[in-house]
Design a protein around this motif. Structure first.
Motif: not given
Length: 196
Positions: A138-153
């Protein structure tokens, strides 16, 4: 023998707390996801409150768990999570005035940091409780999802709360898996202890 029995009871009590904590985290996250996909999609004010409440709840939950698990001084990764999540709730409230792209960027940075802190907490707890592999994932996926959010933003498309909801849904799933895994582990330890 008595010392081992006391240690076993202490570990069992802590594991029971952790299981209940994971169940509560699952229930709150699941409810948030349901509201995000239903009511909040058509009600911007509700969505705004929910977006601020999500990291605020994470800060409160980590604070309670750390206090229950030996204090903030002994749980530095959770202390950092409390601080970062609390600041994120404030940052989201400010970003709401600038648009959902800004909110998503804030969520992205928070997801990366919170994921890394959760990863550190799970690794630290592994030796005492086991059953932390789901929290590590979960922690690892959260970090990856966060990077995706920043790109998507940074894209021209305007995101909504439903774009963040899958992130919360995965978090809910991992909390549920962890609660089940701890329950199974506790039952096995109990039966082993009874046999001895």
């Amino acid at each position: 023998m008595q010392h081992q029995s006391i240690d076993h009871r202490r570990v069992a009590s802590s594991a029971a707390w952790l299981r209940n904590y994971y169940v509560i985290r699952f229930a709150v996250s699941a409810a948030w996801v349901v509201l995000a996909f239903t009511v909040a999609r058509q009600a911007p004010m509700i969505a705004a409150v929910m977006l601020v409440a999500y990291p605020a709840w994470d800060a409160l939950a980590n604070f309670i768990d750390a206090k229950r698990s030996g204090g903030l001084g002994r749980n530095r990764s959770q202390l950092l999570n409390v601080v970062v999540s609390g600041l994120t709730a404030i940052a989201v409230a400010v970003a709401l005035g600038r648009g959902m792209n800004s909110v998503l960027a804030v969520f992205g940075v928070w997801a990366v940091l919170a994921g890394l802190f959760q990863l550190a907490t799970a690794i630290r707890r592994w030796s005492a409780f086991g059953a932390q592999w789901a929290m590590i994932l979960s922690g690892a996926q959260s970090a990856l999802a966060g990077a995706f959010f920043v790109t998507m933003a940074s894209s021209p498309a305007v995101p909504g709360i439903a774009d963040i909801a899958p992130y919360a849904a995965f978090g809910a799933f991992y909390f549920l898996v962890s609660a089940i895994w701890l329950t199974v582990g506790n039952a096995r330890r109990g039966s082993t202890s009874a046999a001895i």
